[in-house]
Scaffold this active site. Structure first.
Site, mmCIF file in Angstrom:
data_model
loop_
_atom_site.group_PDB
_atom_site.id
_atom_site.type_symbol
_atom_site.label_atom_id
_atom_site.label_comp_id
_atom_site.label_asym_id
_atom_site.label_seq_id
_atom_site.Cartn_x
_atom_site.Cartn_y
_atom_site.Cartn_z
ATOM 1 N NE ARG A 236 28.522 9.787 5.131
ATOM 2 C CZ ARG A 236 27.451 10.449 5.573
ATOM 3 N NH1 ARG A 236 26.258 9.873 5.555
ATOM 4 N NH2 ARG A 236 27.570 11.672 6.033
ATOM 5 C CE LYS B 265 27.314 11.024 10.307
ATOM 6 N NZ LYS B 265 26.321 11.452 11.330
ATOM 7 C CG HIS C 147 20.935 -7.838 1.735
ATOM 8 N ND1 HIS C 147 21.633 -8.512 0.769
ATOM 9 C CD2 HIS C 147 20.584 -8.748 2.660
ATOM 10 C CE1 HIS C 147 21.700 -9.785 1.094
ATOM 11 N NE2 HIS C 147 21.081 -9.958 2.235
ATOM 12 C CE1 TYR D 200 23.538 6.894 6.994
ATOM 13 C CE2 TYR D 200 21.851 7.123 8.680
ATOM 14 C CZ TYR D 200 23.041 7.544 8.105
ATOM 15 O OH TYR D 200 23.720 8.601 8.635
ATOM 16 C CE1 TYR E 237 19.754 17.317 11.744
ATOM 17 C CE2 TYR E 237 18.588 16.975 9.676
ATOM 18 C CZ TYR E 237 19.190 17.833 10.588
ATOM 19 O OH TYR E 237 19.209 19.182 10.346
ATOM 20 C CB SER F 67 13.848 -7.073 6.586
ATOM 21 O OG SER F 67 14.860 -8.010 6.356
#
Length: 208
Positions: free
Chosen positions: A83, A101, A113, A116, A137, A155
């Site tokens: 992004r 992002k 894998h 985010y 956030y 992980s």
């Protein structure tokens, strides 16, 4: 120089795109806006590149890159989403179902894998494990985190911004990180497993 296009009828390329040497464009590729594509780049089928720079020798496979800078020798995809305001240094790998992002990622780092990565500055040679979430956030505002060079994030870890993870920090799988670390810290934050012998049957019977 003109790229090698597998099927020109299936692609859409803006007139603002600049190509280096030896570029290959797969099926159903869209290049929108002012893009700069380096030499020896492969943009695989079903990829979308919007107003971005792709460095030499990089590969994009079935992924979306928006308003970002991809360095040399990077591998993106399949099914990754880069992004806006992302900068990847050389040799970065962003694998399947990874979203990045407004972040910077240093040379040699990888997230292979299902992760985010949002609002974070990641150093060099960092491993981001499967299922890692940078929680940026809090419901009112976005916060930013940092990860130092040569750190390992196991992980299914959650990194709750804002935190500063120092270089060579090792975060165990399944850990939620809420505090900053010092160099070479070992971080673990899991609920210990509890086993109740022979108790499964009554629950399994309910599900039948």
């Amino acid at each position: 120089m003109k790229p090698k296009i597998i099927n020109s009828k299936s692609v859409s390329i803006s007139h603002e795109v600049e190509f280096g040497d030896n570029v290959t464009i797969g099926l159903n590729v869209v290049l929108e806006g002012k893009c700069k594509i380096g030499s020896n780049v492969t943009i695989g089928s079903n990829s979308i590149i919007r107003a971005s720079t792709i460095g030499d020798n990089s590969q994009i496979e079935c992924s979306v890159v928006e308003e970002s800078i991809i360095g040399d020798n990077c591998k993106i995809g399949p099914f990754a989403h880069i992004r806006p305001n992302t900068v990847l240094s050389s040799g970065v790998k962003i694998g399947n179902f990874v979203e990045v992002k407004n972040s910077s990622i240093g040379s040699g780092s990888k997230a292979c894998h299902l992760a985010y990565i949002g609002d974070v500055d990641i150093g060099e040679n960092v491993n981001i494990g499967c299922g890692v979430i940078f929680a940026n956030y809090n419901g009112k505002e976005k916060n930013r985190s940092r990860v130092g060079d040569e750190s390992f994030i196991g992980s299914n870890s959650n990194i709750i911004a804002p935190v500063d993870i120092a270089k060579r920090t090792y975060i165990c799988a399944g850990t939620t990180v809420t505090d900053s670390t010092q160099e070479s810290d070992f971080v673990i934050g899991r609920v210990r497993q509890e086993i109740k012998p022979k108790k499964a049957e009554k629950y399994l019977k309910r599900s039948k």
